[in-house]
Design a protein around this motif. Sequence first.
Motif, PDB file in Angstrom:
ATOM      1  N   ASP B  94       0.887  -1.151   0.000  1.00 59.98           N
ATOM      2  CA  ASP B  94       0.000   0.000   0.000  1.00 59.98           C
ATOM      3  C   ASP B  94       0.925   1.200   0.000  1.00 59.98           C
ATOM      4  OD1 ASP B  94       0.819  -0.849   2.633  1.00 59.98           O
ATOM      5  OD2 ASP B  94      -0.327   0.822   3.410  1.00 59.98           O
ATOM      6  N   ARG B  96       0.936   3.800   1.497  1.00 55.69           N
ATOM      7  CA  ARG B  96       1.149   4.231   2.870  1.00 55.69           C
ATOM      8  C   ARG B  96       1.513   5.712   2.966  1.00 55.69           C
ATOM      9  NH1 ARG B  96       3.268  -0.304   6.959  1.00 55.69           N
ATOM     10  NH2 ARG B  96       2.084  -1.499   5.444  1.00 55.69           N
ATOM     11  N   LEU B  97       0.704   6.516   2.303  1.00 56.33           N
ATOM     12  CA  LEU B  97       0.874   7.957   2.432  1.00 56.33           C
ATOM     13  C   LEU B  97       0.027   8.425   3.610  1.00 56.33           C
ATOM     14  CD1 LEU B  97       0.505   8.901  -1.339  1.00 56.33           C
ATOM     15  CD2 LEU B  97       2.588   8.421  -0.064  1.00 56.33           C
ATOM     16  N   LEU B  98       0.510   9.425   4.342  1.00 54.99           N
ATOM     17  CA  LEU B  98      -0.281   9.981   5.427  1.00 54.99           C
ATOM     18  C   LEU B  98      -1.398  10.814   4.801  1.00 54.99           C
ATOM     19  CD1 LEU B  98       2.626  11.149   7.748  1.00 54.99           C
ATOM     20  CD2 LEU B  98       1.159   9.155   8.060  1.00 54.99           C
ATOM     21  N   PRO B  99      -2.664  10.433   5.001  1.00 55.40           N
ATOM     22  CA  PRO B  99      -3.748  11.095   4.274  1.00 55.40           C
ATOM     23  C   PRO B  99      -3.917  12.566   4.670  1.00 55.40           C
ATOM     24  CG  PRO B  99      -4.627   9.554   5.888  1.00 55.40           C
ATOM     25  CD  PRO B  99      -3.148   9.336   5.844  1.00 55.40           C
ATOM     26  N   TRP B 100      -3.422  12.929   5.866  1.00 54.74           N
ATOM     27  CA  TRP B 100      -3.614  14.309   6.347  1.00 54.74           C
ATOM     28  C   TRP B 100      -2.425  15.208   5.999  1.00 54.74           C
ATOM     29  CZ3 TRP B 100      -3.976  10.061   9.730  1.00 54.74           C
ATOM     30  CH2 TRP B 100      -2.766   9.689  10.298  1.00 54.74           C
ATOM     31  N   GLN B 101      -1.489  14.695   5.232  1.00 52.04           N
ATOM     32  CA  GLN B 101      -0.384  15.530   4.787  1.00 52.04           C
ATOM     33  C   GLN B 101      -0.454  15.626   3.277  1.00 52.04           C
ATOM     34  OE1 GLN B 101       3.218  15.574   7.218  1.00 52.04           O
ATOM     35  NE2 GLN B 101       1.471  16.660   8.034  1.00 52.04           N
ATOM     36  N   ALA B 105       4.658  17.085   1.580  1.00 53.51           N
ATOM     37  CA  ALA B 105       5.011  16.770   2.969  1.00 53.51           C
ATOM     38  C   ALA B 105       5.203  15.270   3.151  1.00 53.51           C
ATOM     39  CB  ALA B 105       3.920  17.283   3.912  1.00 53.51           C
ATOM     40  N   ASN B 106       4.436  14.473   2.393  1.00 52.61           N
ATOM     41  CA  ASN B 106       4.621  13.030   2.447  1.00 52.61           C
ATOM     42  C   ASN B 106       5.978  12.624   1.888  1.00 52.61           C
ATOM     43  OD1 ASN B 106       2.522  11.025   3.402  1.00 52.61           O
ATOM     44  ND2 ASN B 106       1.221  12.533   2.372  1.00 52.61           N
ATOM     45  N   TRP B 136      -3.941  16.387  -2.066  1.00 48.85           N
ATOM     46  CA  TRP B 136      -4.098  15.422  -0.979  1.00 48.85           C
ATOM     47  C   TRP B 136      -3.926  14.018  -1.541  1.00 48.85           C
ATOM     48  CZ3 TRP B 136      -3.755  17.556   3.509  1.00 48.85           C
ATOM     49  CH2 TRP B 136      -4.351  18.781   3.786  1.00 48.85           C
ATOM     50  N   ASN B 138      -5.540  11.351  -1.048  1.00 43.47           N
ATOM     51  CA  ASN B 138      -6.811  10.727  -1.425  1.00 43.47           C
ATOM     52  C   ASN B 138      -7.293  11.146  -2.798  1.00 43.47           C
ATOM     53  OD1 ASN B 138      -7.119   9.224   0.827  1.00 43.47           O
ATOM     54  ND2 ASN B 138      -8.485  10.641   1.883  1.00 43.47           N
ATOM     55  N   ALA B 139      -6.778  12.287  -3.282  1.00 41.05           N
ATOM     56  CA  ALA B 139      -7.231  12.776  -4.580  1.00 41.05           C
ATOM     57  C   ALA B 139      -6.435  12.155  -5.721  1.00 41.05           C
ATOM     58  CB  ALA B 139      -7.122  14.298  -4.623  1.00 41.05           C
TER      59      ALA B 139
END
Lengths: 284, 254
Positions: B94, B96-101, B105-106, B136, B138-139
């Motif tokens: 996966d 494994r990106l931080l969804p809130w960054q 920043a990731n 983001w 998620n996009a």
Amino acid sequence: MTSQLERDEVRSRQRVGSAPTRSRISTRRLVPARLGPVGLLIGPLALVGLWELAATAGWLAPRQLAAPSVALRTGYQMLLDGELLPHLAASAQRAYLALTFGVLGGTVLALLSGLSRVGEAAIDGLVQVKRAIPTLALIPLAILWLGIGETMKIVVIASSVFVPVYINTHAGLRGIDIRYVELARTTGLSRAEFIRRVALPGALPGFFTGLRLAVTMCWTALVVLEQINATEGIGYIMTRARDYGQTDIIVVGLVIYAVLGLLSDGLVRFAERKSLSWRRTVGS
Amino acid sequence: MTDRRTMIDADTTSRDSERVTPVVQLRAVSRHYGERTVLDRVDLDIGPGEFIALIGRSGSGKSTLLRSMARLDEDVAGSGTVGVPENRSVLFQDSRLLPWQRVLANVTLGLRGPDARASGLAALADVGLAGRERAWPNALSGGEQQRVALARALVGEPDLLLADEPFGALDALTRLRMHRLLLRLVAEHRPAVLLVTHDVDEALALADRVLVIDSGVLLHDQPIPGGQPRDRADPALPRVRADLLEALGVTDDS
């Protein structure tokens, strides 16, 4: 006029007829479409309508419950007399001061408890015990310790407000995906970086859930506390109105609580949407 | 058991005449989950810039071996020495990106220094995502997310890249594009690579050397003929492919 309507109808029927598959797909939704703010008002408005009807038809005696129109007039009159605002300000000051302390306290305790084992051992059990005790049951002790002044009221409200903030923030911290912890280890994050970039943002949804509960809860305890040695506040005027049987003033107080509660909740939801804009979930 | 074991050491690693110091040195690495032995005295050397594919069936221990090299298995019982470079990175299946960054920043997660931002932007441009640094995660599509993860894995110029079935969740076309991208970036940055996969053809297309693992034992060490870019029509490849499938226990008549 009629012919115009008929023509429209024919045209719309043609439109439906020309694209039958598309219209069939669009009507089959697995998740309900989002309800706008107007849609959410339908229930409350219907209730107020029924209530007004019952009052004007004479099914509700004024000393049981005043009609909404009467309460509206009373509230407007109190506002004009300059009677309402000082009470509102006094209540708001108590509630939001206590909310500030409670949210800060709950967040700090949740961080201490969620990020260290020593913290969890020291704090979590105590909070669970506190949670099991109804806030109002603490009032007698609080009066003996802190007197009947403002300090006691704020401490009692803050002590009830911090619980949902603590519980939800703590759960958010404990529930951080182990996969992100692995990622932090493989990218060589320091503990401070891990807390700032992984733990805190990961716990933010939980914090907001707690905050939404807290902003409405801070008014709940206030009602009872403003019956103790208070000379101003919404709770105070409602208690006085009870003594004189003024149901219209009681309704005014209830409406103020509802409006304040909804406004606060709306504010928190707005802040939540802004800071959690990375989330794409159903209903947001 | 011991007769099946292939001894893989520095001599077989650097077939060139000069002896290079390996970046990875595993000696008698064993790992156990309760009664079950997942890795059984594994020895492995990986030379600088060497691209190794590790294939095996599920449960063969290939991910456990990768996790031991990523030092993500401290709570697992075991023995042996794992020598891996300090500067290493992991590419997960996966992304494994931080969804809130945001994307940038990731990419720069864990990267320190004043030029972290510039390196991050360059790494994003390298994977073809220039201009998406404010998006983001998620996009992004699955392939784009994995490209961000690849940028993050390479931005720190690691000596060792550990990739755990990184393309397993992608569709076939995206996977082929990711193969080309990975080869180009590996050629530029020259990390040693350990790619865990269950796809023999992926291993054949990418690796200099393919290792087959079964029941926690390295059974087979197969150098792949031909450099990169690899000629898919190389007549030697079908033979190698058949050997690898046989080592995996997959034969035509079974």
